[in-house]
Design a protein around this motif. Structure first.
Motif, PDB file in Angstrom:
ATOM      1  N   HIS A   1       0.934  -1.147  -0.066  1.00  0.00           N
ATOM      2  CA  HIS A   1      -0.191  -0.043  -0.113  1.00  0.00           C
ATOM      3  C   HIS A   1       1.006   1.117   0.015  1.00  0.00           C
ATOM      4  O   HIS A   1       1.699   1.445   0.918  1.00  0.00           O
ATOM      5  N   CYS A   2       0.843   2.102  -1.007  1.00  0.00           N
ATOM      6  CA  CYS A   2       1.847   3.273  -1.328  1.00  0.00           C
ATOM      7  C   CYS A   2       1.153   4.331  -1.545  1.00  0.00           C
ATOM      8  O   CYS A   2      -0.189   4.328  -2.109  1.00  0.00           O
ATOM      9  N   ALA A   3       1.832   5.646  -1.255  1.00  0.00           N
ATOM     10  CA  ALA A   3       1.239   6.942  -1.753  1.00  0.00           C
ATOM     11  C   ALA A   3       2.350   7.848  -2.021  1.00  0.00           C
ATOM     12  O   ALA A   3       3.456   7.676  -1.411  1.00  0.00           O
TER      13      ALA A   3
ATOM     14  N   GLU B   1       7.457   5.289  -8.323  1.00  0.00           N
ATOM     15  CA  GLU B   1       7.062   3.806  -7.722  1.00  0.00           C
ATOM     16  C   GLU B   1       7.330   2.864  -8.664  1.00  0.00           C
ATOM     17  O   GLU B   1       7.580   1.415  -7.881  1.00  0.00           O
ATOM     18  N   ILE B   2       6.783   2.951  -9.757  1.00  0.00           N
ATOM     19  CA  ILE B   2       6.998   1.698 -10.739  1.00  0.00           C
ATOM     20  C   ILE B   2       8.516   1.140 -10.662  1.00  0.00           C
ATOM     21  O   ILE B   2       8.763  -0.010 -10.521  1.00  0.00           O
ATOM     22  N   ASP B   3       9.437   1.804 -10.449  1.00  0.00           N
ATOM     23  CA  ASP B   3      10.883   1.401 -10.403  1.00  0.00           C
ATOM     24  C   ASP B   3      11.360   0.851  -9.133  1.00  0.00           C
ATOM     25  O   ASP B   3      11.868  -0.300  -8.839  1.00  0.00           O
TER      26      ASP B   3
ATOM     27  N   PRO C   1      -7.295  13.157  -7.123  1.00  0.00           N
ATOM     28  CA  PRO C   1      -5.992  11.982  -7.109  1.00  0.00           C
ATOM     29  C   PRO C   1      -6.411  10.763  -8.312  1.00  0.00           C
ATOM     30  O   PRO C   1      -7.341  10.822  -8.706  1.00  0.00           O
ATOM     31  N   GLN C   2      -5.206   9.940  -8.165  1.00  0.00           N
ATOM     32  CA  GLN C   2      -5.423   8.740  -9.196  1.00  0.00           C
ATOM     33  C   GLN C   2      -4.907   7.835  -8.314  1.00  0.00           C
ATOM     34  O   GLN C   2      -3.954   7.658  -7.506  1.00  0.00           O
TER      35      GLN C   2
ATOM     36  N   ILE D   1      -0.246  -4.360  -5.635  1.00  0.00           N
ATOM     37  CA  ILE D   1       0.106  -3.192  -5.225  1.00  0.00           C
ATOM     38  C   ILE D   1      -0.865  -1.948  -5.650  1.00  0.00           C
ATOM     39  O   ILE D   1      -1.461  -2.035  -6.428  1.00  0.00           O
ATOM     40  N   ASP D   2      -1.051  -0.979  -4.520  1.00  0.00           N
ATOM     41  CA  ASP D   2      -1.871  -0.004  -4.782  1.00  0.00           C
ATOM     42  C   ASP D   2      -1.056   1.127  -4.520  1.00  0.00           C
ATOM     43  O   ASP D   2      -0.434   1.121  -3.583  1.00  0.00           O
ATOM     44  N   VAL D   3      -1.110   2.070  -5.409  1.00  0.00           N
ATOM     45  CA  VAL D   3      -0.375   3.203  -5.302  1.00  0.00           C
ATOM     46  C   VAL D   3      -1.080   4.580  -5.625  1.00  0.00           C
ATOM     47  O   VAL D   3      -1.664   4.928  -6.629  1.00  0.00           O
TER      48      VAL D   3
END
Length: 334
Positions: free
Chosen positions: A151-153, A175-177, A208-209, A221-223
């Motif tokens: 879980h990321c932001a 984040e992708i990398d 947001p997205q 993964i959710d970002v």
């Protein structure tokens, strides 16, 4: 040891920051020249930092006294100058993205392979952040079982001139990398969804997205990308494992007790949050170049990042899950 002589292409804010960083904070190298498509502006920056100015970046790349190149020019110039550095046989550090299109990244990969030596490093600085490195060490230890979810932001207080497309291609590319690096595996699918849009979004911006990624082993993964959160620059990452959770540590800011409240400051922008990561990144790049190798994110990593970002962008526009397809990884990068 002799100082490695560096030429910087791109004399905007990030280029100037890197010149100052290398010449005043780090060891083993010195920026001695700069070039920029805007020649007049470049000359003013060269005078400011006592550098030699080149009207033609390729002339600087091929100059005998330039041993390595840093590319911080606008994204659409990256391919041209990285390829020129490969042709000249010189180490090149390129700020992300390696190139705006995955096909251009693949062209760089092929040129590097044809030259027979790794020369390219891409500026994914989060791999050098002490907090992310702690996460990597703990994940790799296996002490907490396999990762199951992340879980990321990625939050910015505000932006100007930002578009819906930039959330994936300019922000979430980090984040992708770094998440691929943390987990040690590629992605299989991508999806981008839109929550309710904040009233603080400019024009047609959807903010947001949320980007969803699924890895080869099924890690979900959710970002969150929120570029008008207003309260500060805030990066979060929680790794949920089979037998525990691992959370990216907050920056070490002093807690203040004032006005009947406990207050811990939050960083205001990316340069403040990741200043240590940038310093470590460039010092390790300098050290590796002087020893004849590339240790950091490679041209192949740059290619994989752009393929993933392109798939996420298509998923956003189509509002459906997209499969991510990569070329087979060349043995050159194993």
């Amino acid at each position: 040891m002799n100082e490695m002589k560096i030429g910087v292409i791109g004399t905007g804010a990030i280029g100037q920051t890197h010149i100052e960083r290398i010449n005043t904070k780090l060891q083993g190298a010195r920026v001695i020249a700069c070039a920029d498509p805007n020649a007049d502006f470049c000359k003013s920056i060269a005078e400011k930092f006592s550098l030699k100015a080149y009207d033609d970046p390729k002339e600087m790349i091929h100059a005998e006294d330039i041993e390595a190149v840093v590319v911080t020019a606008a994204d659409n110039f990256h391919e041209e100058y990285v390829l020129a550095a490969i042709e000249a046989g010189k180490y090149v550090f390129c700020e992300k993205p390696l190139a705006p299109e995955s096909s251009a990244c693949r062209k760089i990969v092929d040129a590097e392979i044809a030259g027979g030596k790794k020369l390219v490093q891409v500026g994914f600085m989060r791999r050098y952040d002490p907090g992310y490195r702690q996460l990597k060490e703990l994940i790799d230890s296996g002490d907490y079982g396999a990762p199951l979810m992340l879980h990321c932001a990625h939050r910015n207080p505000e932006v100007s001139g930002f578009t819906t497309e930039m959330s994936v291609e300019n922000s979430l590319i980090h984040e992708i990398d770094v998440l691929r690096w943390l987990l040690g595996e590629n992605y299989q699918t991508a999806e981008v969804v839109f929550p309710r849009t904040t009233r603080n979004a400019e024009g047609e911006l959807r903010d947001p997205q949320i980007m969803y990624l699924t890895t080869e082993s099924g890690i979900r993964i959710d970002v969150e990308s929120f570029v008008n959160c207003k309260y500060g620059y805030d990066i979060k990452c929680e790794v949920v494992c089979e037998e525990g959770t691992l959370t990216l540590p907050e920056p070490a800011n002093v807690m203040k007790r004032v006005d009947a409240a406990r207050v811990t400051p939050i960083c205001r922008d990316w340069s403040e949050r990741f200043v240590d990561a940038y310093n470590i990144e460039f010092q390790e790049w300098i050290n590796a170049c002087k020893e004849g190798r590339v240790d950091g994110p490679t041209a192949w990593d740059g290619y994989v990042g752009q393929v993933t970002a392109a798939a996420a962008s298509k998923a956003r526009d189509a509002q459906r899950v997209m499969t991510i397809e990569f070329d087979e990884k060349p043995a050159f990068y194993n």
